[in-house]
Design a protein around this motif. Structure first.
Motif, PDB file in Angstrom:
ATOM      1  N   GLU A   1       5.076  -1.708  -0.512  1.00  5.03           N
ATOM      2  CA  GLU A   1       4.999  -0.489   0.289  1.00  5.03           C
ATOM      3  C   GLU A   1       4.394  -0.853   1.634  1.00  5.03           C
ATOM      4  OE1 GLU A   1       2.033   3.311   0.200  1.00  5.03           O
ATOM      5  OE2 GLU A   1       2.864   2.678  -1.720  1.00  5.03           O
TER       6      GLU A   1
ATOM      7  N   GLU B   1       2.841   0.475   5.173  1.00  5.61           N
ATOM      8  CA  GLU B   1       2.236   1.636   5.823  1.00  5.61           C
ATOM      9  C   GLU B   1       1.752   1.201   7.201  1.00  5.61           C
ATOM     10  OE1 GLU B   1      -1.476   4.701   4.909  1.00  5.61           O
ATOM     11  OE2 GLU B   1      -1.250   2.890   3.721  1.00  5.61           O
ATOM     12  N   ARG B   2       2.131   1.938   8.230  1.00  6.79           N
ATOM     13  CA  ARG B   2       1.738   1.610   9.601  1.00  6.79           C
ATOM     14  C   ARG B   2       0.594   2.552   9.996  1.00  6.79           C
ATOM     15  NH1 ARG B   2       6.457  -1.448  11.410  1.00  6.79           N
ATOM     16  NH2 ARG B   2       5.738  -1.535  13.565  1.00  6.79           N
ATOM     17  N   ILE B   3      -0.567   1.979  10.337  1.00  2.96           N
ATOM     18  CA  ILE B   3      -1.752   2.760  10.706  1.00  2.96           C
ATOM     19  C   ILE B   3      -2.016   2.550  12.203  1.00  2.96           C
ATOM     20  CG2 ILE B   3      -4.210   3.118  10.247  1.00  2.96           C
ATOM     21  CD1 ILE B   3      -2.577   3.600   7.774  1.00  2.96           C
TER      22      ILE B   3
ATOM     23  N   GLU C   1      -1.823  -1.416  16.178  1.00  2.55           N
ATOM     24  CA  GLU C   1      -1.694  -0.881  14.826  1.00  2.55           C
ATOM     25  C   GLU C   1      -1.949  -1.995  13.835  1.00  2.55           C
ATOM     26  OE1 GLU C   1       2.217   0.418  13.647  1.00  2.55           O
ATOM     27  OE2 GLU C   1       3.175  -1.287  14.582  1.00  2.55           O
TER      28      GLU C   1
ATOM     29  N   ARG D   1      -0.076  -2.417   6.871  1.00  2.00           N
ATOM     30  CA  ARG D   1      -0.689  -2.639   5.560  1.00  2.00           C
ATOM     31  C   ARG D   1       0.417  -2.779   4.527  1.00  2.00           C
ATOM     32  NH1 ARG D   1      -6.439   0.009   5.413  1.00  2.00           N
ATOM     33  NH2 ARG D   1      -6.919  -0.193   7.618  1.00  2.00           N
TER      34      ARG D   1
ATOM     35  N   ARG E   1       1.184  -3.243   0.619  1.00  2.00           N
ATOM     36  CA  ARG E   1       0.592  -3.089  -0.719  1.00  2.00           C
ATOM     37  C   ARG E   1       1.626  -3.544  -1.747  1.00  2.00           C
ATOM     38  NH1 ARG E   1      -1.415   1.746  -0.377  1.00  2.00           N
ATOM     39  NH2 ARG E   1      -3.528   0.977  -0.196  1.00  2.00           N
TER      40      ARG E   1
END
Length: 134
Positions: free
Chosen positions: A54, A56-58, A96, A99, A101
């Motif tokens: 998975e 995820e862009r933070i 950014e 992440r 996972r």
């Protein structure tokens, strides 16, 4: 030689016998081999592992002094993404973090297959083609 000499002479023939041996092929029998293939339906059961990722862009948008290294937090790998921006001076801005996972799962699968087994039956025949019973 005179006539008397002929009658006193005895002629003995010398005889020699010779023997010869010869070989020839003679069919004394035959063999018939018959093969059959048996099939057997089976179900193979196996555990398959599955790993999903998975992403995820933070957004961070924070000015940093040094380039952050790729790091791991538990089962999450954090990859920093940065750019240089021209202001009045050059700043290193952390744009950014990506992440990643990983999650693992296990799945039971059943796959039908066909197994083949070959058998051979041998039948012996004599020279006239009749079966030999053993």
């Amino acid at each position: 030689m005179s006539e008397t000499d002929k009658s006193d002479t005895l002629v003995i023939p010398i005889v020699e016998e010779e023997a010869r041996i010869a070989k020839r092929q003679v069919a004394s029998g035959r063999v018939i081999v018959k093969t059959t293939v048996d099939t057997e339906e089976r179900i193979l059961k196996e555990m398959l592992s599955l790993e999903t990722v998975e992403v995820e862009r933070i957004p961070v948008n924070r000015v940093v002094d040094t380039i952050p290294q790729i790091r791991t937090d538990g089962d999450v790998t954090i990859v920093p993404v940065f750019e240089e921006r021209l202001v009045v001076e050059k700043q290193l801005v952390l744009v950014e973090e990506v992440r990643i996972r990983r999650t693992a799962s296990v799945e039971n699968v059943e796959v039908p297959i066909t197994l083949r087994k070959e058998r051979a039956a041998v039948e012996r025949l004599d020279g006239s083609g009749e079966p030999i019973i053993e």
